[in-house]
Design a protein around this motif. Structure first.
Motif, PDB file in Angstrom:
ATOM      1  N   PRO A   5     -10.267   9.585 -30.592  1.00 55.24           N
ATOM      2  CA  PRO A   5     -10.504  10.531 -29.501  1.00 55.24           C
ATOM      3  C   PRO A   5     -11.712  10.127 -28.651  1.00 55.24           C
ATOM      4  N   ASP A   6     -11.795  10.690 -27.454  1.00 54.18           N
ATOM      5  CA  ASP A   6     -12.902  10.390 -26.552  1.00 54.18           C
ATOM      6  C   ASP A   6     -14.234  10.894 -27.098  1.00 54.18           C
ATOM      7  N   SER A   7     -14.197  11.953 -27.896  1.00 57.86           N
ATOM      8  CA  SER A   7     -15.421  12.463 -28.512  1.00 57.86           C
ATOM      9  C   SER A   7     -15.088  12.958 -29.912  1.00 57.86           C
ATOM     10  N   TYR A   8     -16.098  12.963 -30.765  1.00 54.78           N
ATOM     11  CA  TYR A   8     -15.894  13.342 -32.159  1.00 54.78           C
ATOM     12  C   TYR A   8     -17.235  13.752 -32.750  1.00 54.78           C
ATOM     13  N   SER A   9     -17.223  14.749 -33.634  1.00 51.65           N
ATOM     14  CA  SER A   9     -18.455  15.191 -34.279  1.00 51.65           C
ATOM     15  C   SER A   9     -18.184  15.606 -35.718  1.00 51.65           C
ATOM     16  N   SER A  10     -18.818  14.928 -36.660  1.00 44.75           N
ATOM     17  CA  SER A  10     -18.725  15.339 -38.057  1.00 44.75           C
ATOM     18  C   SER A  10     -19.520  16.613 -38.303  1.00 44.75           C
ATOM     19  N   VAL A  11     -20.488  16.891 -37.449  1.00 44.37           N
ATOM     20  CA  VAL A  11     -21.220  18.157 -37.532  1.00 44.37           C
ATOM     21  C   VAL A  11     -20.252  19.304 -37.266  1.00 44.37           C
ATOM     22  N   GLN A  13     -17.136  19.299 -37.670  1.00 43.08           N
ATOM     23  CA  GLN A  13     -16.160  19.362 -38.765  1.00 43.08           C
ATOM     24  C   GLN A  13     -16.748  20.050 -40.002  1.00 43.08           C
ATOM     25  N   GLY A  14     -18.074  20.216 -40.028  1.00 41.69           N
ATOM     26  CA  GLY A  14     -18.723  20.860 -41.162  1.00 41.69           C
ATOM     27  C   GLY A  14     -19.058  19.927 -42.306  1.00 41.69           C
ATOM     28  N   TRP A  15     -19.072  18.628 -42.071  1.00 37.75           N
ATOM     29  CA  TRP A  15     -19.285  17.661 -43.137  1.00 37.75           C
ATOM     30  C   TRP A  15     -20.729  17.186 -43.273  1.00 37.75           C
ATOM     31  N   VAL A  16     -21.578  17.490 -42.297  1.00 35.98           N
ATOM     32  CA  VAL A  16     -22.949  16.987 -42.289  1.00 35.98           C
ATOM     33  C   VAL A  16     -23.879  18.027 -42.903  1.00 35.98           C
ATOM     34  N   THR A  17     -24.627  17.608 -43.903  1.00 35.55           N
ATOM     35  CA  THR A  17     -25.605  18.495 -44.534  1.00 35.55           C
ATOM     36  C   THR A  17     -26.894  18.473 -43.715  1.00 35.55           C
ATOM     37  N   GLU A  18     -27.826  19.348 -44.067  1.00 34.41           N
ATOM     38  CA  GLU A  18     -29.063  19.396 -43.299  1.00 34.41           C
ATOM     39  C   GLU A  18     -29.877  18.117 -43.476  1.00 34.41           C
ATOM     40  N   VAL A  19     -30.689  17.826 -42.478  1.00 37.48           N
ATOM     41  CA  VAL A  19     -31.514  16.625 -42.473  1.00 37.48           C
ATOM     42  C   VAL A  19     -32.587  16.744 -43.551  1.00 37.48           C
ATOM     43  N   LYS A  20     -32.812  15.648 -44.263  1.00 34.61           N
ATOM     44  CA  LYS A  20     -33.841  15.576 -45.295  1.00 34.61           C
ATOM     45  C   LYS A  20     -34.985  14.694 -44.795  1.00 34.61           C
ATOM     46  N   SER A  21     -36.147  14.842 -45.386  1.00 31.11           N
ATOM     47  CA  SER A  21     -37.314  14.054 -44.988  1.00 31.11           C
ATOM     48  C   SER A  21     -37.627  12.987 -46.034  1.00 31.11           C
ATOM     49  N   GLN A  22     -37.832  11.767 -45.567  1.00 32.11           N
ATOM     50  CA  GLN A  22     -38.236  10.692 -46.466  1.00 32.11           C
ATOM     51  C   GLN A  22     -39.737  10.731 -46.719  1.00 32.11           C
ATOM     52  N   GLN A  23     -40.449  11.578 -46.044  1.00 28.98           N
ATOM     53  CA  GLN A  23     -41.895  11.733 -46.172  1.00 28.98           C
ATOM     54  C   GLN A  23     -42.596  10.407 -45.888  1.00 28.98           C
ATOM     55  N   ALA A 168     -35.283  -6.412 -34.084  1.00 27.29           N
ATOM     56  CA  ALA A 168     -36.442  -6.039 -34.897  1.00 27.29           C
ATOM     57  C   ALA A 168     -36.188  -4.678 -35.538  1.00 27.29           C
ATOM     58  N   GLU A 169     -35.075  -4.548 -36.254  1.00 29.41           N
ATOM     59  CA  GLU A 169     -34.720  -3.278 -36.866  1.00 29.41           C
ATOM     60  C   GLU A 169     -35.801  -2.825 -37.836  1.00 29.41           C
ATOM     61  N   ASP A 170     -36.186  -1.561 -37.714  1.00 31.19           N
ATOM     62  CA  ASP A 170     -37.198  -1.035 -38.611  1.00 31.19           C
ATOM     63  C   ASP A 170     -36.855   0.367 -39.117  1.00 31.19           C
ATOM     64  N   HIS A 171     -35.629   0.812 -38.878  1.00 30.84           N
ATOM     65  CA  HIS A 171     -35.247   2.136 -39.359  1.00 30.84           C
ATOM     66  C   HIS A 171     -33.729   2.200 -39.539  1.00 30.84           C
ATOM     67  N   ALA A 172     -33.311   2.914 -40.577  1.00 30.49           N
ATOM     68  CA  ALA A 172     -31.884   3.124 -40.825  1.00 30.49           C
ATOM     69  C   ALA A 172     -31.555   4.586 -40.565  1.00 30.49           C
ATOM     70  N   MET A 173     -30.359   4.842 -40.079  1.00 28.18           N
ATOM     71  CA  MET A 173     -29.919   6.213 -39.807  1.00 28.18           C
ATOM     72  C   MET A 173     -28.395   6.257 -39.827  1.00 28.18           C
ATOM     73  N   VAL A 174     -27.849   7.472 -39.755  1.00 26.48           N
ATOM     74  CA  VAL A 174     -26.405   7.654 -39.777  1.00 26.48           C
ATOM     75  C   VAL A 174     -25.951   8.225 -38.437  1.00 26.48           C
ATOM     76  N   VAL A 175     -24.967   7.588 -37.840  1.00 22.94           N
ATOM     77  CA  VAL A 175     -24.341   8.113 -36.629  1.00 22.94           C
ATOM     78  C   VAL A 175     -23.217   9.028 -37.097  1.00 22.94           C
ATOM     79  N   VAL A 176     -23.203  10.281 -36.624  1.00 23.01           N
ATOM     80  CA  VAL A 176     -22.221  11.261 -37.081  1.00 23.01           C
ATOM     81  C   VAL A 176     -21.330  11.787 -35.958  1.00 23.01           C
ATOM     82  N   GLY A 177     -21.464  11.231 -34.791  1.00 18.50           N
ATOM     83  CA  GLY A 177     -20.613  11.665 -33.688  1.00 18.50           C
ATOM     84  C   GLY A 177     -20.845  10.801 -32.462  1.00 18.50           C
ATOM     85  N   TYR A 178     -19.993  11.006 -31.485  1.00 19.65           N
ATOM     86  CA  TYR A 178     -20.116  10.266 -30.228  1.00 19.65           C
ATOM     87  C   TYR A 178     -19.507  11.088 -29.106  1.00 19.65           C
TER      88      TYR A 178
END
Length: 178
Positions: A5-11, A13-23, A168-178
């Protein structure tokens, strides 16, 4: 091979849990791997899980020379570790809560079976936006790495257009929609 589809969001869909902190521990790859699995597992089973980032920091450290605990890692190495060394299983957050530091691996901690497990991983260093969209649509999320220092570190919202291409990648993250 089907159209996405042209757009999509796992949020949505209810599949994304709340953001956590790596501190202060540079454990973004562990958080990214766990978040991607939680989303994918929720999509597959309809059940939300709360998996342990600490398990990856403690037991996955040093795996294939690509995981360094609180000194960073490549997210795909954690997927490989789980598949190759843990039978695709993770432990529940309550069994190995996040400590903001590395600890000793407890290989006797029981795994948390939500009805899904890691069966492999796909990684590439030649991905583009179209590939990310396909992976997000298929799995619910895609683990990515990016450079954030001096770019999106202060991001507050909207469409970000300040990407660099200096690898120069210095961070990892998850893409959950577009």
């Amino acid at each position: 091979r089907s159209a996405i589809p042209d757009s999509y969001s796992s949020v949505d869909q209810g599949w994304v849990t709340e953001v956590k902190s790596q501190q202060t521990c540079a454990s973004c790859a562990a958080f990214t791997a766990v978040a991607a699995m939680e989303i994918c597992f929720a999509k597959v089973t309809g059940v939300h899980g709360d998996y342990s980032e600490q398990q990856l920091l403690d037991c996955g450290k040093g795996y294939k020379g690509r995981t360094w605990g609180c000194e960073g890692a490549w997210p795909d190495a954690y997927f490989q570790f789980l598949f190759e060394k843990q039978g695709g299983q993770l432990v529940h957050e309550s069994q190995a809560p996040y400590k903001n530091k590395e600890g000793q691996c407890d290989s006797n901690t029981p795994s948390y079976n939500q009805g899904a497990k890691v069966t492999g991983e796909y990684s590439t260093y030649k991905g583009d936006e179209e590939l990310i969209k396909k992976l997000v649509y298929k799995y619910g999320g895609a683990a990515i790495t990016a450079q954030v220092k001096g770019t999106i570190q202060e991001y507050k919202g909207g469409i970000f257009t300040g990407c660099t291409n200096d690898h120069a990648e210095d961070h990892a993250m998850v893409v959950v929609g577009y």
